[in-house]
Design a protein around this motif. Structure first.
Motif, mmCIF file in Angstrom:
data_model
loop_
_atom_site.group_PDB
_atom_site.id
_atom_site.type_symbol
_atom_site.label_atom_id
_atom_site.label_comp_id
_atom_site.label_asym_id
_atom_site.label_seq_id
_atom_site.Cartn_x
_atom_site.Cartn_y
_atom_site.Cartn_z
ATOM 1 N N VAL A 215 -54.532 62.543 -22.948
ATOM 2 C CA VAL A 215 -55.080 63.867 -23.251
ATOM 3 C C VAL A 215 -55.333 64.565 -21.927
ATOM 4 N N GLU A 216 -54.763 65.754 -21.780
ATOM 5 C CA GLU A 216 -54.945 66.529 -20.553
ATOM 6 C C GLU A 216 -55.796 67.758 -20.832
ATOM 7 N N ILE A 217 -56.857 67.905 -20.044
ATOM 8 C CA ILE A 217 -57.660 69.119 -20.047
ATOM 9 C C ILE A 217 -57.475 69.736 -18.672
ATOM 10 N N LEU A 218 -56.927 70.935 -18.657
ATOM 11 C CA LEU A 218 -56.647 71.610 -17.396
ATOM 12 C C LEU A 218 -57.517 72.853 -17.290
ATOM 13 N N LEU A 219 -58.224 72.956 -16.189
ATOM 14 C CA LEU A 219 -59.097 74.081 -15.901
ATOM 15 C C LEU A 219 -58.570 74.723 -14.625
ATOM 16 N N ASN A 220 -58.025 75.948 -14.768
ATOM 17 C CA ASN A 220 -57.315 76.585 -13.649
ATOM 18 C C ASN A 220 -56.238 75.652 -13.096
ATOM 19 N N ASP A 221 -55.502 75.016 -13.994
ATOM 20 C CA ASP A 221 -54.398 74.098 -13.693
ATOM 21 C C ASP A 221 -54.829 72.797 -13.031
ATOM 22 N N GLU A 222 -56.138 72.538 -12.917
ATOM 23 C CA GLU A 222 -56.650 71.298 -12.337
ATOM 24 C C GLU A 222 -57.151 70.405 -13.472
ATOM 25 N N PRO A 223 -56.796 69.115 -13.461
ATOM 26 C CA PRO A 223 -57.246 68.231 -14.535
ATOM 27 C C PRO A 223 -58.747 67.946 -14.467
ATOM 28 N N VAL A 224 -59.354 67.874 -15.639
ATOM 29 C CA VAL A 224 -60.738 67.424 -15.784
ATOM 30 C C VAL A 224 -60.667 66.195 -16.684
ATOM 31 N N VAL A 225 -61.019 65.043 -16.137
ATOM 32 C CA VAL A 225 -60.905 63.790 -16.872
ATOM 33 C C VAL A 225 -62.264 63.464 -17.488
ATOM 34 N N MET A 226 -62.290 63.452 -18.810
ATOM 35 C CA MET A 226 -63.516 63.178 -19.558
ATOM 36 C C MET A 226 -63.361 61.867 -20.313
ATOM 37 N N GLN A 227 -64.409 61.067 -20.287
ATOM 38 C CA GLN A 227 -64.426 59.797 -21.009
ATOM 39 C C GLN A 227 -65.292 59.929 -22.257
ATOM 40 N N GLU A 228 -65.028 59.093 -23.234
ATOM 41 C CA GLU A 228 -65.807 59.097 -24.464
ATOM 42 C C GLU A 228 -67.293 58.915 -24.160
ATOM 43 N N GLY A 229 -68.128 59.742 -24.800
ATOM 44 C CA GLY A 229 -69.571 59.638 -24.666
ATOM 45 C C GLY A 229 -70.177 60.421 -23.515
ATOM 46 N N GLU A 230 -69.343 60.904 -22.606
ATOM 47 C CA GLU A 230 -69.849 61.726 -21.516
ATOM 48 C C GLU A 230 -70.140 63.131 -22.036
ATOM 49 N N CYS A 231 -70.868 63.910 -21.241
ATOM 50 C CA CYS A 231 -71.139 65.303 -21.580
ATOM 51 C C CYS A 231 -70.690 66.155 -20.404
ATOM 52 N N TRP A 232 -69.830 67.124 -20.686
ATOM 53 C CA TRP A 232 -69.219 67.939 -19.639
ATOM 54 C C TRP A 232 -69.448 69.425 -19.859
ATOM 55 N N TYR A 233 -69.707 70.098 -18.750
ATOM 56 C CA TYR A 233 -69.672 71.557 -18.705
ATOM 57 C C TYR A 233 -68.372 71.942 -18.026
ATOM 58 N N CYS A 234 -67.701 72.921 -18.582
ATOM 59 C CA CYS A 234 -66.555 73.543 -17.920
ATOM 60 C C CYS A 234 -66.743 75.044 -18.002
ATOM 61 N N ASN A 235 -66.382 75.726 -16.941
ATOM 62 C CA ASN A 235 -66.415 77.183 -16.936
ATOM 63 C C ASN A 235 -65.199 77.661 -17.722
ATOM 64 N N PHE A 236 -65.401 77.870 -19.016
ATOM 65 C CA PHE A 236 -64.287 78.265 -19.866
ATOM 66 C C PHE A 236 -64.019 79.765 -19.799
ATOM 67 N N ASN A 237 -64.721 80.440 -18.909
ATOM 68 C CA ASN A 237 -64.448 81.849 -18.637
ATOM 69 C C ASN A 237 -63.177 81.988 -17.783
ATOM 70 N N ILE A 238 -62.694 80.864 -17.246
ATOM 71 C CA ILE A 238 -61.442 80.855 -16.479
ATOM 72 C C ILE A 238 -60.356 80.194 -17.336
#
Length: 181
Positions: A122-145
């Motif tokens: 599963v790839e999550i790309l934020l401004n073309d940069e990968p954000v690697v999230m693991q199960e159970g973690e909590c992540w903030y991403c600036n989804f305005n970009i």
């Protein structure tokens, strides 16, 4: 800072057990121009109460009341939570590059993700940069970009998503996680 792992660790296996009581027919298709129809599914766990003249308050719905662990996650967030839902992206599906206007810490509203089902395909790309999230973690991403998601696996990917209003408590959580504004 475009992404930040927050200082929470949730038990994804307990969440999975609670979610197992719901069938796919209890989810609804998400209409979104960035996603092919019938590939992204959601189930809401809170509902608003209020009049048209006031800002609503959000409360656990009957589904969340059947999930004591997920209810404890909801109650962990000592800020105004306007969305608490599960999003499931089918195997092989993608969410095309887009922005979610207004969802950044600086603008006072953040979208948080807690991966429940994910894997290394599963790839999550934020401004073309990968954000690697693991199960159970909590992540903030600036989804305005610009961001996008590609589920290149043969398994569904599911995240709890929270939309939270920034307050002093959440600002402290971000500071504890290392956020630099």
């Amino acid at each position: 800072m475009n992404s930040l792992k927050l200082p929470f660790a949730f038990d994804a296996n307990t969440i999975k057990k609670e979610l197992a009581q719901f069938s796919k027919t209890e989810y609804r298709d998400v209409y979104n121009p960035s996603v092919a129809l019938e590939t992204l599914w959601l189930k809401e766990f809170i509902y608003p109460i209020g009049t048209p003249d006031e800002i609503p308050t959000f409360y656990p719905n009957d589904a969340l009341k059947k999930c004591p662990y997920m209810l404890s996650i909801f109650e962990t967030f000592k800020c105004r939570v306007e969305t608490f839902r599960i999003h499931t992206l089918d195997a092989g599906a993608a969410i095309q590059k887009h922005t979610d206007s207004g969802y950044s810490f600086e603008q006072g509203k953040v979208r948080l993700h807690i991966p429940v089902y994910t894997n290394d395909k599963v790839e999550i790309l934020l401004n073309d940069e990968p954000v690697v999230m693991q199960e159970g973690e909590c992540w903030y991403c600036n989804f305005n970009i610009h961001h996008e998601v590609k589920n290149n696996s043969d398994q569904p990917r599911a995240h709890i998503i929270l939309d939270c209003m920034v307050n002093d408590w959440l600002t402290g959580v971000f500071a504890e996680g290392g956020y630099e504004n």
